[in-house]
Design a protein around this motif. Structure first.
Motif, mmCIF file in Angstrom:
data_model
loop_
_atom_site.group_PDB
_atom_site.id
_atom_site.type_symbol
_atom_site.label_atom_id
_atom_site.label_comp_id
_atom_site.label_asym_id
_atom_site.label_seq_id
_atom_site.Cartn_x
_atom_site.Cartn_y
_atom_site.Cartn_z
ATOM 1 N N ASP A 106 0.831 -1.204 0.000
ATOM 2 C CA ASP A 106 0.000 0.000 0.000
ATOM 3 C C ASP A 106 0.863 1.252 0.000
ATOM 4 O OD1 ASP A 106 -2.583 -1.440 0.297
ATOM 5 O OD2 ASP A 106 -1.745 -1.966 2.260
ATOM 6 N N LEU A 107 1.943 1.227 0.762
ATOM 7 C CA LEU A 107 2.843 2.378 0.798
ATOM 8 C C LEU A 107 3.599 2.529 -0.516
ATOM 9 C CD1 LEU A 107 4.216 1.982 4.423
ATOM 10 C CD2 LEU A 107 2.625 3.711 3.607
ATOM 11 N N ARG A 108 3.934 1.414 -1.130
ATOM 12 C CA ARG A 108 4.595 1.464 -2.437
ATOM 13 C C ARG A 108 3.698 2.155 -3.463
ATOM 14 N NH1 ARG A 108 5.956 -3.504 -2.514
ATOM 15 N NH2 ARG A 108 8.064 -3.151 -1.722
ATOM 16 N N ARG A 109 2.423 1.905 -3.341
ATOM 17 C CA ARG A 109 1.457 2.496 -4.280
ATOM 18 C C ARG A 109 1.362 4.013 -4.121
ATOM 19 N NH1 ARG A 109 -3.509 3.810 -3.158
ATOM 20 N NH2 ARG A 109 -3.546 2.533 -1.254
ATOM 21 N N ILE A 110 1.410 4.503 -2.890
ATOM 22 C CA ILE A 110 1.222 5.945 -2.675
ATOM 23 C C ILE A 110 2.539 6.723 -2.619
ATOM 24 C CG2 ILE A 110 -0.924 5.507 -1.416
ATOM 25 C CD1 ILE A 110 0.631 6.344 1.161
ATOM 26 N N ALA A 111 3.675 6.018 -2.628
ATOM 27 C CA ALA A 111 4.975 6.683 -2.474
ATOM 28 C C ALA A 111 5.189 7.841 -3.450
ATOM 29 C CB ALA A 111 6.108 5.665 -2.587
ATOM 30 N N PRO A 112 4.781 7.726 -4.723
ATOM 31 C CA PRO A 112 5.020 8.846 -5.644
ATOM 32 C C PRO A 112 4.337 10.148 -5.233
ATOM 33 C CG PRO A 112 4.550 6.840 -6.867
ATOM 34 C CD PRO A 112 4.252 6.541 -5.444
ATOM 35 N N GLY A 113 3.275 10.058 -4.445
ATOM 36 C CA GLY A 113 2.560 11.261 -4.031
ATOM 37 C C GLY A 113 2.983 11.804 -2.681
ATOM 38 N N ILE A 114 3.937 11.138 -2.026
ATOM 39 C CA ILE A 114 4.376 11.575 -0.701
ATOM 40 C C ILE A 114 5.455 12.646 -0.842
ATOM 41 C CG2 ILE A 114 5.426 10.880 1.486
ATOM 42 C CD1 ILE A 114 2.628 9.807 1.104
ATOM 43 N N GLU A 115 5.235 13.788 -0.240
ATOM 44 C CA GLU A 115 6.187 14.899 -0.300
ATOM 45 C C GLU A 115 7.237 14.823 0.811
ATOM 46 O OE1 GLU A 115 3.988 18.559 -0.285
ATOM 47 O OE2 GLU A 115 2.534 17.812 -1.741
ATOM 48 N N TRP A 116 6.873 14.200 1.920
ATOM 49 C CA TRP A 116 7.775 14.109 3.074
ATOM 50 C C TRP A 116 7.330 12.932 3.925
ATOM 51 C CZ3 TRP A 116 6.867 14.092 8.310
ATOM 52 C CH2 TRP A 116 7.951 14.328 9.173
ATOM 53 N N ALA A 117 8.303 12.165 4.419
ATOM 54 C CA ALA A 117 8.002 11.069 5.339
ATOM 55 C C ALA A 117 9.008 11.094 6.473
ATOM 56 C CB ALA A 117 8.053 9.720 4.610
#
Length: 292
Positions: free
Chosen positions: A92-103
Motif C-alpha cells: 500500500d505504501l509502495r502504491r502511494i509513495a510517488p505522491g508523498i512529499e515528506w516522510a
C-alpha cells in the motif's frame, strides 16, 4: 504551510499528536492510527480521522485510509516480528509513495548503545545495548531500504527522552514518585515534545530525503539533576539520592541505566536551522509549571 496537505500518522501517541495539532493549525488535515475504539474516539475529538491498526491488526481498508496522503509520519514501535507497518502495508505504501512529499520515521537515540558518557552524532556506528533498541536499528534499516527502493522521501529522527505537559519530573516530585537515582558517570539526553514538533516542522520546510537527525536538547545531564531542579522550582526538598546499586527498579527501568552517552544535536541546528524553544531541561521545566 500545510494548507491542502494531508498527514497520515501510523501511531498517534504523545509526540505524533503534538505534531498533528501543529499540522492542522497550519491548514492541513490529519488521519492516524490507534489500537482501540476508545482511543479512536479521543483522536476524533481532537480533529484526527482515526483508523484502527496494531501489530497483527492491519488497516481494514488501506486504500481509503491512505488516500490523498501527502505527508507520512511513522511512530509505531517495532515488535519481535519487525516493523508492523511495513509487515502489513508495504504494498500500500509502495502504491502511494510517488505522491508523498515528506516522510518521517521516529526512532530513538538508544540505537547508539553505551558510550560511557562519550559523545555520539548521526555518523556514529550503531551498537544497541538492549533488545528494544536492536529492534529499532533493524526497523531503521528496513525503512531505509524500502525508501530507496520506492522513492519514498524518508527522514529518520532519533529521539532522546521525551518530556512535556503531563509527562515530566515536576509531576513526579508532586506525587512522590520521583527518585534521584545516582550512577557515577550516567548521562542522559532529553527533548521537550514541542521541540520534536519544531524539528519535524523544520524538516518539512527543508526536506532532505535520506537524512538522519538526532533530536535532543543542548545539555545532556544526569537524571538526578533534573529531579533536583524540579524540586527547587516547586520549593520542595529534593528526594534523597539513591545509589543505583540499591535502587529497586523494574527490568525496563534498570535497562535505561545500562547506557550512558552525550548526544550531539548539531545537525538540527546547522542543517535545519532549528532554534530550540527549550534548549535545556531548565527552560523546559519552568515552562511546565503552569500546566500542573
Amino acid at each position: 504551510m500545510a494548507a491542502g496537505k494531508r498527514l497520515f500518522c501510523f501511531g498517534c501517541g504523545y509526540s505524533a499528536r503534538v505534531f498533528a495539532a501543529r499540522f492542522r493549525a497550519s491548514g492541513g488535515s490529519v488521519a492516524g492510527t490507534c489500537r482501540t475504539a476508545d482511543k479512536a474516539a479521543g483522536l476524533a475529538g481532537s480533529g484526527i480521522v482515526p483508523f484502527l491498526f496494531s501489530d497483527g491488526l492491519p488497516l481494514a481498508d488501506p486504500a481509503a485510509a491512505l488516500s490523498s496522503t501527502t505527508h507520512l509520519l511513522v511512530s509505531t514501535p517495532p515488535g519481535e516480528r519487525g516493523d508492523p507497518v511495513l509487515a502489513a502495508h508495504a504494498e500500500d505504501l509502495r502504491r502511494i509513495a510517488p505522491g508523498i512529499e515528506w516522510a518521517g520515521y521516529l526512532s530513538t537515540t538508544g540505537v547508539y548503545g553505551d558510550r560511557q558518557g562519550g559523545w555520539v552524532d548521526e555518523a556514529t556506528p550503531l551498537e544497541p545495548a538492549v533488545t528494544r533498541s536492536d529492534r529499532r536499528v533493524k526497523a531503521e534499516a528496513a525503512w531505509t531500504e524500502f525508501a530507496k527502493s520506492n522513492g519514498l522521501p524518508l527522514h529518520i529522527f532519533r529521539l532522546a527522552g521525551i518530556y512535556g505537559p503531563g509527562r515530566n519530573q515536576l509531576i513526579g516530585v508532586l506525587d512522590g514518585t520521583a527518585r534521584r537515582i545516582v550512577k557515577e558517570g550516567q548521562i542522559f539526553s532529553r527533548i521537550h515534545v514541542e521541540d520534536i514538533a519544531n524539528v519535524l516542522d523544520a524538516s518539512m520546510a527543508r526536506p532532505n530525503p535520506g537524512a538522519i537527525y538526532n533530536v535532543c536538547d543542548d545539555e545532556p545531564a544526569p537524571a538526578s539533576d533534573v529531579v533536583a531542579y524540579a524540586a527547587e522550582l516547586l520549593g520542595r526538598t529534593p528526594p534523597p539520592e539513591i545509589p543505583f546499586e540499591e535502587a529497586e527498579l523494574s527490568p525496563m527501568g534498570r535497562s535505561f541505566y545500562m547506557s550512558s552517552r552525550r548526544v550531539s544535536n548539531r545537525r538540527i541546528h546547522e542543517e535545519l536551522g532549528v532554534t530550540l524553544s527549550f534548549p535545556t531541561y531548565r527552560e523546559g521545566l519552568k515552562s511546565l509549571l503552569g500546566t500542573l
